[in-house]
Structures are given as structure tokens and as C-alpha cells.
Design a protein around this motif. Structure first.
Motif, PDB file in Angstrom:
ATOM      1  N   LEU A 123     -43.875 -58.672 -17.477  1.00  0.00           N
ATOM      2  CA  LEU A 123     -42.456 -58.040 -17.825  1.00  0.00           C
ATOM      3  C   LEU A 123     -42.923 -56.763 -18.669  1.00  0.00           C
ATOM      4  O   LEU A 123     -42.350 -55.810 -18.374  1.00  0.00           O
ATOM      5  N   LEU A 124     -43.830 -57.091 -19.746  1.00  0.00           N
ATOM      6  CA  LEU A 124     -44.349 -55.973 -20.338  1.00  0.00           C
ATOM      7  C   LEU A 124     -45.934 -56.064 -20.724  1.00  0.00           C
ATOM      8  O   LEU A 124     -46.365 -57.199 -20.927  1.00  0.00           O
ATOM      9  N   ASP A 125     -46.445 -54.786 -20.451  1.00  0.00           N
ATOM     10  CA  ASP A 125     -48.123 -54.796 -20.674  1.00  0.00           C
ATOM     11  C   ASP A 125     -48.310 -54.022 -21.938  1.00  0.00           C
ATOM     12  O   ASP A 125     -47.879 -52.936 -22.232  1.00  0.00           O
ATOM     13  N   ARG A 126     -49.258 -54.725 -22.724  1.00  0.00           N
ATOM     14  CA  ARG A 126     -49.620 -53.973 -23.962  1.00  0.00           C
ATOM     15  C   ARG A 126     -51.163 -54.215 -24.231  1.00  0.00           C
ATOM     16  O   ARG A 126     -51.737 -55.216 -24.615  1.00  0.00           O
ATOM     17  N   THR A 127     -51.747 -53.236 -23.948  1.00  0.00           N
ATOM     18  CA  THR A 127     -53.244 -53.293 -24.005  1.00  0.00           C
ATOM     19  C   THR A 127     -53.566 -51.914 -24.484  1.00  0.00           C
ATOM     20  O   THR A 127     -53.316 -50.681 -23.770  1.00  0.00           O
ATOM     21  N   TRP A 128     -54.214 -51.622 -25.641  1.00  0.00           N
ATOM     22  CA  TRP A 128     -54.544 -50.306 -26.219  1.00  0.00           C
ATOM     23  C   TRP A 128     -55.860 -50.487 -27.370  1.00  0.00           C
ATOM     24  O   TRP A 128     -55.945 -51.732 -27.848  1.00  0.00           O
ATOM     25  N   ASP A 129     -56.433 -49.334 -27.578  1.00  0.00           N
ATOM     26  CA  ASP A 129     -57.308 -49.478 -28.734  1.00  0.00           C
ATOM     27  C   ASP A 129     -56.975 -48.214 -29.663  1.00  0.00           C
ATOM     28  O   ASP A 129     -56.551 -47.344 -29.176  1.00  0.00           O
ATOM     29  N   ALA A 130     -57.321 -48.451 -30.897  1.00  0.00           N
ATOM     30  CA  ALA A 130     -57.189 -47.407 -32.035  1.00  0.00           C
ATOM     31  C   ALA A 130     -58.146 -47.410 -32.867  1.00  0.00           C
ATOM     32  O   ALA A 130     -58.624 -48.317 -33.329  1.00  0.00           O
TER      33      ALA A 130
END
Length: 382
Positions: A123-130
Motif C-alpha cells: 500500500l505504502l512504501d517507505r525506504t530512505w536515508d538521511a
């Protein structure tokens, strides 16, 4: 140091519960990764090739349970969708990529008119780097450091559906949905003076749980015109921070409608309208989280192509415009995309390989995010 470690843990907990884009946008690498993540659309590769226009009539897309009989017989399908993104902020380009497995579905015919199906989709994809530079006070001394945050996770939709074909002109279905998933977050702080201050790291998990029901139909009111529609009613949804209840909200409601013309042999021309009530998720985050309901409009073609060594082929084109659910800096993120795709049948129709290439441009507040995704799907019909 104990006080510093406690502050680090509190910062991470706050960002986990809020699910906010609190880190710099350029570090995350995409407008599409704000809030609780990017809405994949829950579309099969076939539907992606038409930019989503065939979503309501496609048995492999877990959207309309009434479309299950369109699969014809027992089928199993899965796909892989890598995406390559580039975002430009303040004259700086940041490139990222992600690989998704957005839809796995199976359907089977029961007796002469019944169909059952099960699917697992994102439904929702949440993959990130900061990462960013920061300074903190330790025993009255200002110490420089670098803070890095990594998030890996998604909200997934497990669906069980049943459909009935009342006649050649009408079929309908219902489905139960269980939504679950987790965001695994890591916060690390590394000090410039590593000889005096050791690195700090904190891991946490934000998990999701919710339920929903859906229903849909597919009808042929007049020859060569197909009308299909579906609606999802979301139930309660909650987030848990390391096994502790954090927030409560609701699964987004959704409704959509497609009109398809199939008067050209082996081909279809489709338009689709879809509306998602993402604002029902607002209470799952903080008051600062910008959440908006989203409209999705698409149009596409699925055209019979030439036979290649007696193997039938299909060509697809599509265009789409939609809002994304989570905004940035007070602005709603707009997405426009173009898609092209095709299909090759294998083993005398017992299997098929679909491919689709999609180019999307997302804009908000003067920021432009470009993404290119390749979807490859395999369908087996034993």
C-alpha cells in the motif's frame, strides 16, 4: 554521555511516531517518500503499462474483487519493480534507487461461476536515508558530529477475495483486507573527535496494523463497453512503537471507476477515476503531518500486436495524473507519468511475461523529483 544518549533516543522516538519528513529532502532523495511513504497503486505490470487505466478490470491487480473472473481460470502472478529517482533541491541533484515487489496474487475458479483469490501487495512504501551535520553540548563543551538516519519498511495489504459471475454481462465480488507492516529505523551519531567520544546508535521499530473490506463489480451494459467499479471501506488502524501502542487512526477509504471499450479485436481503450481518502490516516502521525485526499486520473491503450514466430503480443500506452498523499513544506505533491509496456504469451497461453516502463515527474514548492521505474511480471495459468 548518559544525558546525550537519552536525548538521541527521544529524538528517534518522536520521528518514528510522527512519521514526518523531518530530515532534509535532498538527503531522503525524493518527494515521493514523505510521510508514511509512497503509494504504489497496487497495480499489476499489465495495469502499469496503461498507467493504471485497466486497474479496475484487471484480475491481477488487487483493487476490484469483482474483476477476479476476468482471469479466466486459475492464475498466479508476481512482479518486480525497480525505480531510479533523481531530485533537485537548491541546485543540487541527489540520485537514489529502490527495488519493490509490489504485487503477488493468485486466483482460482470454483465450480462454474465462482472465483476465489488471495494477494499480497504494498500500500505504502517507505525506504530512505538521511544524514546531516550537528553540534551538541557535552559537559558544557560543544562537540561537532554527524547524524545519520536510515528507514526501511512498508505498509502491506493482504487480501482474500470471492467473486461470482452472474452472467456474461455481470460479475461482482467482495474481499477482506488485513494491513500490516513495519518501519525499521536506525539513528546513529558519530563525533568528529572520535578519540574522546565514541559513536552512538539507536534502533527502533514502528509497526502498523489495520483492517478493511472492499466490494466491486464489472458489467457490460451495452456491447463492447465495460464498466467496472470498486470501493474499500477502511477500519481501525494503529501504530505501535517497540510493542507499545503509539497512535490510532483509520485505514484510508478508496473508490474507483473504469470505462473500457473493446470493440477493436484484441484491444482495449480505458479511462479510470480513483479517489483515496488518505486523511483518515492523519491521527497516526503528528499534528504537523500534511495529509490530503488524492485524486487519480488515467487513460490507456492495450493493443493487439503482431505475432512473433506465432507468439501473440500486446502493446500498451498510458498517461496518468494524481496527487500524492503526503505533502512537503506545506505543498501538495503532484505526480504526472507516462507509461509504455507490452506482453508476450508463452507455452501456448499457459504463461505470459509482461513489462512496463514508467516515467514520473513529481513537483511541490519549486522542487522537482523525477523517477523511472521498470515493472516486470510473470503470470502462470496452469
Amino acid at each position: 554521555m548518559r544525558r546525550l544518549l537519552r536525548s538521541t533516543a527521544l529524538v528517534l522516538a518522536a520521528s518514528a511516531v510522527a512519521a514526518l519528513p523531518g530530515t532534509p529532502l535532498a538527503a531522503q532523495g525524493a518527494l515521493s517518500l514523505q510521510g508514511f511513504g509512497y503509494p504504489t497503486g497496487q497495480l499489476s505490470t499489465r495495469a502499469v503499462g496503461t498507467a493504471g487505466a485497466l486497474g479496475e478490470t484487471d484480475a491481477g491487480s488487487p483493487i476490484n474483487p469483482g474483476a477476479l473472473p476476468s482471469g479466466g481460470r486459475t492464475f498466479f502472478s508476481f512482479q518486480i519493480d525497480p525505480e531510479f529517482r533523481s531530485v533537485r533541491v537548491g541546485g543540487r541533484d541527489v540520485n537514489t534507487n529502490v527495488v519493490r515487489f509490489p504485487v503477488i496474487s493468485v486466483g482460482a475458479k470454483v465450480r462454474s461461476r465462482g472465483f476465489i483469490g488471495a494477494s499480497f501487495s504494498t500500500l505504502l512504501d517507505r525506504t530512505w536515508d538521511a544524514s546531516y551535520d550537528d553540534s551538541v553540548l557535552v559537559s558544557g563543551q560543544k562537540v561537532r558530529s554527524t547524524v545519520a538516519t536510515a528507514v526501511r519498511g512498508a505498509i502491506n495489504d493482504a487480501r482474500v477475495a470471492f467473486a461470482w459471475q452472474f452472467s456474461e454481462r455481470l460479475q461482482a465480488g467482495v474481499a477482506l483486507h488485513a494491513l500490516s507492516g513495519a518501519n525499521r529505523m536506525k539513528l546513529a551519531r558519530v563525533f568528529s573527535d572520535s578519540g574522546t567520544f565514541g559513536p552512538l546508535a539507536q534502533n527502533t521499530t514502528l509497526s502498523y496494523g489495520g483492517t478493511a473490506v472492499s466490494a466491486g463489480f464489472l458489467a457490460v451494459p451495452v456491447p463492447h463497453f465495460i464498466v467496472a467499479g470498486s470501493a474499500r471501506l477502511g477500519g481501525a488502524m494503529s501504530t505501535r512503537y517497540d510493542d507499545t501502542l503509539a497512535t490510532k487512526g483509520h485505514v484510508p477509504n478508496r473508490y474507483g471507476l473504469s470505462v473500457v471499450y473493446d470493440g477493436i479485436p484484441g484491444s482495449q481503450i480505458a479511462v479510470r477515476y480513483n479517489r483515496d481518502q488518505w486523511s483518515r490516516m492523519r491521527s497516526l502521525g503528528s499534528a504537523a503531518l500534511l495529509v490530503n485526499d488524492a485524486t487519480d486520473l488515467s487513460a490507456g491503450l492495450d493493443i493487439a500486436g503482431p505475432k512473433w514466430q506465432d507468439v501473440p503480443t500486446q502493446f500498451r500506452l498510458g498517461a496518468r495524473t494524481r496527487d500524492l498523499p503526503f505533502g512537503w513544506a506545506g505543498h501538495v505533491v503532484k505526480e504526472q507519468s507516462l507509461a509504455v509496456g507490452g506482453q508476450v504469451s508463452l507455452a501456448r497461453g499457459w504463461a505470459s511475461v509482461d513489462a512496463a516502463l514508467q516515467r514520473a515527474v513529481r513537483t511541490a514548492g519549486g522542487v522537482r523529483d523525477r523517477g523511472t521505474s521498470l515493472s516486470v511480471g510473470l503470470t502462470i495459468r496452469p
